[in-house]
Scaffold this motif. Structure first.
Motif, short mmCIF file in Angstrom:
data_model
loop_
_atom_site.label_atom_id
_atom_site.label_comp_id
_atom_site.label_asym_id
_atom_site.label_seq_id
_atom_site.Cartn_x
_atom_site.Cartn_y
_atom_site.Cartn_z
N LEU A 174 9.68 7.15 -3.22
CA LEU A 174 9.25 6.18 -4.06
C LEU A 174 9.22 4.69 -3.39
O LEU A 174 8.23 4.14 -3.46
CB LEU A 174 10.05 6.17 -5.50
CG LEU A 174 9.92 7.41 -5.91
CD1 LEU A 174 10.90 7.32 -7.38
CD2 LEU A 174 8.55 7.68 -6.79
N THR A 177 6.21 4.73 -1.52
CA THR A 177 4.94 4.65 -2.14
C THR A 177 4.68 3.21 -2.48
O THR A 177 3.69 2.66 -2.60
CB THR A 177 4.93 5.73 -3.42
OG1 THR A 177 5.36 6.97 -2.82
CG2 THR A 177 3.75 5.45 -4.45
N LEU A 258 6.82 3.04 -11.14
CA LEU A 258 7.42 3.89 -10.40
C LEU A 258 8.88 4.42 -11.21
O LEU A 258 8.99 5.90 -11.20
CB LEU A 258 7.49 3.91 -8.88
CG LEU A 258 6.30 3.67 -8.14
CD1 LEU A 258 6.53 3.40 -6.90
CD2 LEU A 258 5.51 5.10 -8.14
#
Length: 289
Positions: A174, A177, A258
């Motif tokens: 994450l 990302t 997220l």
């Protein structure tokens, strides 16, 4: 990598090595006699996902507690076990030091080369290296034949029972990302364009700070005058473009999203991390009483 090195290295450090490529070559670390202080901006930069991974300092806490328990186990076998030397609190690197490019305090002296490890970190790394040369029978007692057995397995069970080690897969995925998604936002792309124009005016043609830091020109034993000059201009252009401020704001927004989308995975990851850290602190507290 030997079992003695298979420790809980922070996920963020691994991520930064993979994503920012601050240098294209590895360099041996030597003690810094007068290390420059980390800039206030780099020191204070915190992102929402940081709560789900251990800091470098927290990793040392777990290592130290586990090492104390290993020493007891090894002593019970009539074997000596030297615990790792401590790392001074001020020597633990902030979690996001080079997330968006080089740190200004490093650029002046080191250019894009990594700053030398401070003495307490050097001592600890040297102790890890010395464990590579332990006699075979001592290594088997410490780590078993698998590298995860012996007194290491005993110490981990005494520390946290059956709680699995912290798993930072969700965090690594994450946070990577978040970095890449924020890089593509309009405001960050505009800040990077402003940075690029600023650099171009001084004769430097790099698309972003990562490309500047990772240039093959800096594959030298020591930072050159040209490297330091480039890094200083890089930092000045980051300030002019407000790059860190803009990028951190964009990534903070994305990371919050997220976290909401992956709340179950992250909640479990944090619970594991917190259990290990709390147990380690209890062991160290008892040892200090």
């Amino acid at each position: 990598m030997s079992p003695s090195r298979a420790r809980a290295t922070t996920a963020l450090a691994l991520l930064l090595l993979a994503t920012t490529a601050c240098t294209a070559a590895e360099h041996e670390s030597t003690p810094a006699s007068h290390p420059l202080p980390v800039s206030r901006r780099a020191e204070q930069l915190r992102l929402p996902l940081d709560a789900y991974a251990s800091t470098v300092a927290e990793t040392y806490v777990v290592e130290d507690a586990q090492d104390l328990l290993m020493r007891r186990c090894m002593n019970d076998l009539d074997l000596e076990w030297k615990t790792l030397p401590p790392v001074d609190a001020q020597d633990s690197e902030p979690p996001n030091l080079r997330r968006y490019g080089t740190d200004e305090s490093e650029a002046v002296r080191y250019g894009y080369h990594p700053r030398p490890d401070p003495p307490s970190v050097v001592r600890r790394n040297r102790a890890w290296d010395e464990r590579e040369a332990l006699p075979a029978e001592v290594r088997r007692a410490a780590y078993g034949t698998s590298g995860k057995g012996g007194c290491l397995k005993t110490a981990r069970h005494q520390l946290v029972g059956d709680t699995p080690p912290p798993d930072y897969h969700a965090f690594n995925q994450l946070t990577g990302t978040g970095l890449e998604t924020s890089r593509r936002t309009p405001e960050v792309r505009e800040a990077l364009r402003t940075w690029h124009v600023c650099m171009a005016k001084a004769g430097f043609d790099y698309p972003d700070p990562f490309a500047a830091a990772g240039s093959g020109r800096w594959e030298t034993t020591e930072p050159t005058a040209a490297e330091r000059a480039t890094a200083r201009r890089d930092v000045a252009c980051q300030k002019s473009a407000k790059l860190v401020t803009v990028w951190a704001a964009a990534e903070t927004r994305i990371q919050h999203r997220l976290i909401q989308q992956n709340s179950d995975r992250l909640r479990e990851a944090k619970a594991r991390k917190d259990r290990w850290l709390a147990a380690a602190r209890r062991v160290l507290k008892r040892a200090g009483d």
